[in-house]
Design an enzyme around this catalytic site. Structure first.
Site, short mmCIF file in Angstrom:
data_model
loop_
_atom_site.label_atom_id
_atom_site.label_comp_id
_atom_site.label_asym_id
_atom_site.label_seq_id
_atom_site.Cartn_x
_atom_site.Cartn_y
_atom_site.Cartn_z
N GLU A 1 0.81 -1.22 0.00
CA GLU A 1 0.00 0.00 0.00
C GLU A 1 0.84 1.27 0.00
OE1 GLU A 1 -2.45 -0.66 3.43
OE2 GLU A 1 -4.03 -1.63 2.26
N GLU B 1 6.98 -21.39 8.57
CA GLU B 1 7.31 -20.49 9.67
C GLU B 1 8.33 -21.10 10.63
OE1 GLU B 1 4.31 -20.83 13.33
OE2 GLU B 1 3.36 -20.01 11.53
#
Length: 330
Positions: free
Chosen positions: A111, A142
């Site tokens: 963004e 992860e």
């Protein structure tokens, strides 16, 4: 608190920054795990609630998140200033995380370009498992610190960069390894966790610990913890960009106007910043090929588009400084 909430929908006064949450529940003990993984026994009838009571409970708990974030405003501001200082010298901002935390980092990074016209690669989001993990689970990613090392090595990280590790638990191996590697290169490191005393914050130069407590749905840190992470990343990146001169007052003058909606927004921004009439705004935006910041300078300083571009380049993109320079020269 709303008086019509059911008794089991009242937000706890024994979670997050105000106390210690219970770690036992119908499925057994969660002792030894982080508070974000704790089970609240008073919510054990979650699946028997009416839908209205369920969403009331979730909404009531969500209200505690902003307060938890408010308790960390000083470290957030310190991190923003430190990141802005490095980015002002040409460094990059890199987010690293796994699962929900990783996706939120990638979202914030993506963004920044349309909102603040950041250059490609200036703000980067890394997620354990790579792009495939954005739309689906990449099992075990992860838990593999070597993936973080490879991801950071691919960026050729330098001491000018800043790396923000995001993890609800604060103990995700991928994210902790990312901060350790980044710190070893001399990069600024920031750890954002939703528990205190985490390995992530211990690995970082600066720590932000937003204690959101147990989730309504035990262990689902996409809920309160995810909301907290989104709020903090909003604060962090916006504050950094304001410090870098990517705004003019509270106007988003660096908007990248590459669609009809954003072109309309750029027009409104120039009009608000200058008070000029419609034709003057249109003419300035046409001359600057839609660059709102340049157009504001064209109107307010009475210069042509190439001159506006040079003044902004000389001021590091800071519109107020460019305006002062133009007026001093005029």
């Amino acid at each position: 608190m709303d008086s019509d909430l059911p008794p089991d929908a009242e937000p706890s006064t024994a979670t997050g920054p105000t106390g210690t949450a219970s770690t036992t529940g119908p499925a057994g003990s969660a002792a030894g795990g982080p508070p974000t993984e704790a089970v609240r026994p008073e919510w054990s009838d979650l699946d028997r609630m009416t839908t209205l009571d369920l969403v009331r409970l979730m909404n009531a708990e969500d209200r505690t998140v902003a307060e938890a974030v408010a308790g960390q405003l000083e470290p957030i501001a310190a991190a923003a200033d430190a990141i802005a200082a490095r980015m002002g010298r040409g460094g990059r901002l890199v987010y690293a995380g796994a699962g929900t935390a990783g996706r939120l980092g990638v979202l914030d990074a993506s963004e920044c370009a349309p909102t603040f016209s950041t250059a490609p690669g200036q703000v980067v989001g890394l997620i354990a498992g790579g792009p495939a993990a954005l739309v689906g689970a990449v099992e075990g990613a992860e838990d593999r610190p070597e993936l973080a090392l490879a991801d950071l090595d691919a960026l050729a990280l330098t001491a000018a960069d800043s790396v923000v590790g995001v993890s609800a638990s604060g103990r995700t191996p991928y994210t902790v390894a990312a901060l350790r590697r980044a710190r070893a290169t001399g990069a600024l490191t920031v750890g954002l966790a939703c528990n205190r005393g985490s390995a992530l914050v211990a690995a970082a130069e600066l720590g932000i610990e937003v204690e959101t407590g147990p989730e309504v749905l035990a262990g689902s840190t996409r809920l309160k913890a995810g909301t907290a992470q989104k709020l903090v990343l909003n604060l962090l990146s916006t504050a950094v960009m304001v410090r870098l001169g990517r705004t003019y007052g509270n106007l988003m003058v660096d908007v990248r106007a590459n669609n009809a909606k954003l072109r309309d927004r750029a027009h409104r921004i120039v009009a608000l910043a200058t008070g000029a009439d419609e034709e003057t705004v249109r003419s300035a935006l046409a001359a600057t090929r839609g660059a709102a910041k340049d157009a504001v300078l064209v109107v307010l300083a009475g210069v042509d588009a190439p001159t506006a571009g040079r003044l902004l380049a000389a001021s590091g993109g800071r519109l107020r400084e460019a305006l002062e320079s133009a007026r001093a020269q005029g």
